[in-house]
Design a protein around this motif. Structure first.
Motif, PDB file in Angstrom:
ATOM      1  N   LEU A   1      -0.598  -3.826   6.577  1.00  0.00           N
ATOM      2  CA  LEU A   1      -0.148  -2.996   5.509  1.00  0.00           C
ATOM      3  C   LEU A   1       1.430  -2.643   5.571  1.00  0.00           C
ATOM      4  CD1 LEU A   1      -1.177  -0.885   3.400  1.00  0.00           C
ATOM      5  CD2 LEU A   1      -1.628   0.712   5.375  1.00  0.00           C
ATOM      6  N   LEU A  15       3.031  -5.303   3.914  1.00  0.00           N
ATOM      7  CA  LEU A  15       2.911  -5.178   2.314  1.00  0.00           C
ATOM      8  C   LEU A  15       3.815  -4.268   1.836  1.00  0.00           C
ATOM      9  CD1 LEU A  15      -0.756  -6.377   1.958  1.00  0.00           C
ATOM     10  CD2 LEU A  15       1.123  -7.219   1.042  1.00  0.00           C
ATOM     11  N   LEU A  16       3.769  -2.998   2.185  1.00  0.00           N
ATOM     12  CA  LEU A  16       4.602  -1.826   2.035  1.00  0.00           C
ATOM     13  C   LEU A  16       6.221  -2.236   1.977  1.00  0.00           C
ATOM     14  CD1 LEU A  16       2.764   1.263   3.594  1.00  0.00           C
ATOM     15  CD2 LEU A  16       2.763   0.250   0.979  1.00  0.00           C
ATOM     16  N   SER A  19       7.200  -5.440   1.557  1.00  0.00           N
ATOM     17  CA  SER A  19       7.436  -6.013   0.878  1.00  0.00           C
ATOM     18  C   SER A  19       7.485  -5.515  -0.536  1.00  0.00           C
ATOM     19  CB  SER A  19       6.234  -7.116   0.632  1.00  0.00           C
ATOM     20  OG  SER A  19       6.144  -7.839  -0.613  1.00  0.00           O
ATOM     21  N   ALA A  20       6.958  -4.411  -1.070  1.00  0.00           N
ATOM     22  CA  ALA A  20       6.934  -3.512  -2.100  1.00  0.00           C
ATOM     23  C   ALA A  20       8.054  -2.816  -2.340  1.00  0.00           C
ATOM     24  CB  ALA A  20       5.755  -2.815  -2.236  1.00  0.00           C
ATOM     25  N   PHE A  21       8.537  -2.250  -1.100  1.00  0.00           N
ATOM     26  CA  PHE A  21      10.001  -1.545  -1.231  1.00  0.00           C
ATOM     27  C   PHE A  21      10.959  -2.479  -1.328  1.00  0.00           C
ATOM     28  CE2 PHE A  21       7.666   1.896   1.010  1.00  0.00           C
ATOM     29  CZ  PHE A  21       7.555   2.629   0.008  1.00  0.00           C
TER      30      PHE A  21
END
Lengths: 471, 483
Positions: free
Chosen positions: A397, A400-401, A403-405
């Motif tokens: 998690l 992935l967060l 990666s999103a930021f």
């Protein structure tokens, strides 16, 4: 090691070594130099591809398996494309052939590194890969590159020192440098753990993992971007594979104890890389810090080492990374050469000035950000699948967060290129042969998209390797 | 090959549209129109050949990519996806016609085309990972559409849109990964009825729900949408409202409700609560809104609340009603967005308080606007009426009298639209508008898509069976799972 693979390495290294000599004797032009070195690359690529046939030599030092053939091929292609771009952007420099020679020797070192299965050969390969880059970092001959070169040299020396110390401890306990012998003879012991810590620290420098990452962005930013492409893309991908072999083949007894430490380092590395990348104004520094963040993503797969998917994650991320990071830096290099664009403000409106080059850059940025259908997406799927499978959903998690930021700064560059009005009026180096430089970049873009959908080669190689290390 | 060609052809034609601009300025839009026609033809073929009993999927296409990892492109459609693909084809044509005079047509239609292919893929993919790949890729063209052709604050809106929805997709991806590791497959047909431990099922459900809820969007995950809508050019608002939001509802239905019926039952009250909250919150926000496009955007969120409410009822009637509401919403809101955009284009203001008496100057366009508004508030004989009514009936059926509050919200919707009509369209003409040269009727080609929307929502409003019959058998089959 297979004799064909060795021949590939030798041909690459010898082409690189003799290129400057040929140049001094015959005064070859840029195009001729590119042709000669391309021949070297093609021959050694061919030899790498066919390297499972033929006699074996040097067996306890190097191994030629699916991993070394796959990653070797990818590294060769990436290095070849880098060579073409570097020739194009530094054609008139009188030392360009020396630079290319060093690039080829360094790539030969990378080929050895990904097939090393002995700590002696690992150190030799790693130094063969690194030594030419000390020279290359200084290639620009200005103050910033001098500073970068000094930083790089001292950090590199420190890294090797750490690793040698760790290796010597292992040797003292077992009397062997061979991965297989170490795996058989080692037992759980604080001293083994200490040795592993030192070896990890040495790799940490090479991978720019937290807390050994400080030199990375300064060096990538300080040197010429073509060299940075080699350092952040090719060398790092090869170092990932080296670390993978150490973890799975040499010290499996102790490496499971490091799961949590690796997980924490991974989490901190990607967070630090992304946060600092967000704060940057210069595109090269953004790419440099994103390279730190990507070291973190790969370490997530290393932390999940109890499950076979981790091998797939490491391999896929190395394959995707070698293309997307190398190519992103090369795009930056070309923009710098043609437009003198360094900062985010300079990038405004470049999408209109250079539609094709900007479109390629966009593909690499989206791949780095993990947007499908590029290979960067599928590699992240495997990395985070490994983490979830190993029971570290929290790490997946965080990753992935992160990666999103990270999308924020990649898309910010895209925004500058496409959504803003241009600030730069005139190119500083307008070449009529401009479209040639797009070919090597387009090759890498196509490979990224193909590998994002055609998973078979990488997954087969990782299945074979996972079986070999006993999953 | 039909479904694959519907995904690939737009993407393959796209570069020709981009480069074709250099040959002739009009080439991109004709290419886009041709692709729209191709999609419509394929849809017609699928509709004709679709087996009427509709019991499950038809037109299976299976492309092996990497079988051991279950990463294979498996395409197939059932009635539900067929309806949404039909909307995709319909909007492909109408959006092209609406963008007839767009600036930089090459790049614009390039992005339209690479948006359409993955959009069909989202609705036709039966492999969860491929669904996600198509799902994510639609963001890229949308980002550039908003960022390049949008209004003043376009860059802010584009960045917010991309980062916000990408962040949401991360939760969806994590849910997909956990689901894959627990079941070992991405295939819809293997996942139906698969047994998961309740904790894992709840975790997967929540993770995926976040991804879908942001896309739908429902309160409190909606904040990206008004910005995106207000800044996007009107034809792109049509794509956003007509297709992108539907992806969320479709994903929720296909990949959550049908796959985890028991877990969905557990979370149904939560969904219903969020739905009612969305309906009221968006209704009140719309009531308070002076910006005409933002008002339409909030009314769009309000309608998606109805869709979620229908899904949350977990009955065949409710799910059918929700799908119908999706269809109606796509057609009606598209019309309203287009006309809101034209009003701004003609009067140079977005604000209702600065408008007045438009009916006197442009009666043709305003008549269509009034028809659209009446459909949106649920005038019988339009798709809006059937959708809201059936959703409400299903909700009453399942949740009982507590749902009496929903018609109140519906009245709220009628309220804000009527008030807007009274201020902006009727009444005395505003000063300065008499001599406004730009204030005149649309050229014929731009009237065509508007007429198409009206004809479509009246058709499905008068004969709802054309839509319902397509997917009712499928919905009935799956609704058995909730018993």
């Amino acid at each position: 090691m297979n004799i064909n693979f060795l021949a590939a390495v030798m041909i690459l290294a010898l082409t690189g070594a003799f290129l400057p000599v040929i140049n001094r004797v015959f005064r070859i032009s840029g195009i001729l130099g590119a042709i000669i070195s391309s021949i070297g690359y093609v021959v050694s690529l061919f030899l790498v591809i066919i390297s499972d046939q033929g006699r074996s030599i040097l067996n306890s030092f190097f191994v030629t398996d699916d991993v070394s053939r796959l990653i070797g091929g990818m590294v060769l292609v990436a290095s070849w494309m880098t060579m073409l771009v570097i020739y194009w952007i530094t054609e008139k420099d009188k030392f360009v052939n020396e630079l290319i020679g060093a690039l080829m020797i360094s790539t030969a070192g990378a080929l050895l590194l990904i097939s090393a299965e002995n700590f002696v050969s690992l150190i030799i390969a790693m130094e063969l890969m690194t030594m030419p880059t000390y020279l290359m970092v200084l290639f620009a001959f200005d103050d910033t590159s001098l500073e970068a070169g000094v930083k790089y040299f001292f950090n590199g020396a420190l890294a090797v020192g750490f690793m040698l110390f760790g290796i010597s401890l292992l040797y003292g306990m077992t009397g062997s440098f061979e991965f297989a012998a170490l795996a058989k003879n080692l037992f759980k012991d604080p001293l083994v753990a200490l040795a592993a810590v030192f070896i990890f620290a040495g790799f940490g420098f090479k991978l720019t993992a937290f807390p050994f990452h400080f030199w990375g962005p300064d060096v990538y930013d300080g040197t010429c971007p073509g060299v940075a492409a080699l350092l952040t893309g090719i060398s790092k991908s090869a170092a990932f594979i080296g670390l993978m072999r150490v973890i799975y083949e040499a010290i499996p007894v102790i490496s499971k104890e490091f799961t949590l430490i690796l997980a924490v380092i991974a989490a901190v590395t990607m967070t630090v890389g992304n946060l600092l990348a967000l704060a940057q104004k210069r595109v090269s520094r953004i790419l440099a810090f994103s390279s730190v963040a990507h070291a973190g993503y790969t370490l997530v797969a290393f932390a999940a080492l109890s499950v076979p998917v981790s091998v797939t994650g490491i391999l896929y991320h190395s394959v995707a990374y070698v293309f997307m990071k190398t190519a992103a830096f090369l795009c930056f290099a070309v923009f710098l050469f043609i437009w003198g664009a360094r900062t985010m403000d300079d990038y405004k409106g470049l999408g209109r000035r250079e539609p094709l080059l900007a479109a390629l850059f966009l593909i690499f940025l989206l791949s780095l950000a993990g947007v499908p259908p590029m290979a960067g997406f599928i590699s992240k799927v495997f990395v985070f699948t490994a983490a979830v499978d190993a029971g570290m959903t929290w790490l997946a998690l965080i990753g992935l967060l992160n990666s999103a930021f990270s999308v924020a700064y990649y898309i910010w560059i895209a925004k500058q290129m496409y959504l803003e009005e241009p600030t730069l009026d005139k190119p500083i180096n307008d070449s009529p042969k401009k479209n040639f430089v797009l070919i090597p970049l387009a090759v890498m873009a196509v490979l990224l998209i193909v590998l994002g959908i055609w998973l078979t080669p990488v997954l087969n190689a990782s299945a074979v390797y996972a079986a070999k290390v006993g999953f | 090959m039909v479904l694959l060609s519907m995904i690939l052809l737009p993407v393959l034609v796209a570069p020709f549209a981009w480069l074709g601009e250099r040959l002739h300025k009009d080439l991109p839009k004709y290419l886009s129109l041709a692709v729209g026609a191709f999609l419509a033809l394929c849809t017609a073929y699928l509709l004709v050949k679709y087996p009427g009993n509709g019991n499950g999927f038809a037109f299976h296409e299976f492309y092996r990519i990497y079988p051991p990892f279950d990463f294979n492109l498996h395409l197939a459609v059932d009635g539900i996806s067929l309806v949404l693909i039909a909307i995709t084809a319909f909007l492909a044509i109408t959006v092209t016609l609406s963008s007839w005079h767009v600036e930089r047509p090459g790049a614009f239609f390039f992005l339209v085309l690479i948006f359409l292919g993955p959009m069909v893929g989202v609705f036709a993919s039966l492999n969860l990972l491929w669904f996600f790949i198509f799902w994510e890729f639609t963001l890229v063209p949308m980002f550039f559409h908003i960022g390049i052709w949008g209004a003043e604050n376009r860059i802010y809106a584009a960045m917010k849109f991309f980062i916000y929805t990408h962040l949401a997709s991360v939760f969806l991806l994590l849910g997909i990964i956990v689901l894959y590791l627990s079941t070992g497959t991405f295939e819809f047909e293997k996942l139906v009825g698969v047994h998961l431990s309740p904790e894992i099922a709840k975790l997967v459900w929540i993770l995926m729900f976040i991804g879908f809820a942001v896309k739908m969007p429902v309160v409190p995950f909606h904040t990206w949408l008004p910005d995106a809508h207000v800044q996007a050019p009107s034809p792109i608002s049509v794509f956003l409202a007509g297709l992108l939001l539907k992806m969320g509802a479709y994903g929720l239905l296909r990949w959550e409700l049908f796959l985890f019926p028991q877990t969905s039952k557990f979370f149904a009250p939560l969904m219903a609560f969020i739905a009612v909250l969305t309906i009221f919150y968006a209704g009140f926000r719309a009531l308070a809104e002076d910006h005409i496009k933002r008002m339409v955007a909030y009314s769009s969120i309000n309608h998606m609340g109805f869709v979620l409410l229908g899904l949350a009822s977990l009955t065949a009637a409710g799910i059918s009603a929700a799908i119908y509401e999706m269809v109606g919403h796509a057609l009606i809101i598209s019309l309203l967005f287009m006309i809101a955009g034209y009003i701004h284009h003609k009067t140079h203001t977005w604000y209702i308080s600065e408008l007045g008496g438009l009916m006197k100057k442009i009666p043709g366009l305003m008549t269509m606007f009034v028809i659209g508004v009446l459909a949106a508030v649920g005038l019988p004989g339009t798709a809006g009426f059937v959708g809201e009514l059936t959703v409400m009936l299903a909700a009453f059926d399942y949740y009982g009298w507590i749902m009496i509050i929903v018609p109140l919200a519906s009245a709220l919707g009628a309220g804000f639209f009527m008030w807007m009509l009274q201020r902006a369209v009727f009444g005395p003409l505003r000063e300065g508008f008499e001599n406004l040269k730009s204030l005149k009727e649309l050229p014929l080609v731009e009237n065509v898509p508007l007429a198409m929307y009206i004809a479509a929502f009246i058709l499905v409003g008068v004969i709802p069976a054309v839509v319902f019959n397509l997917y009712n058998p499928v919905v009935n089959t799956f609704a058995q799972l909730f018993k």
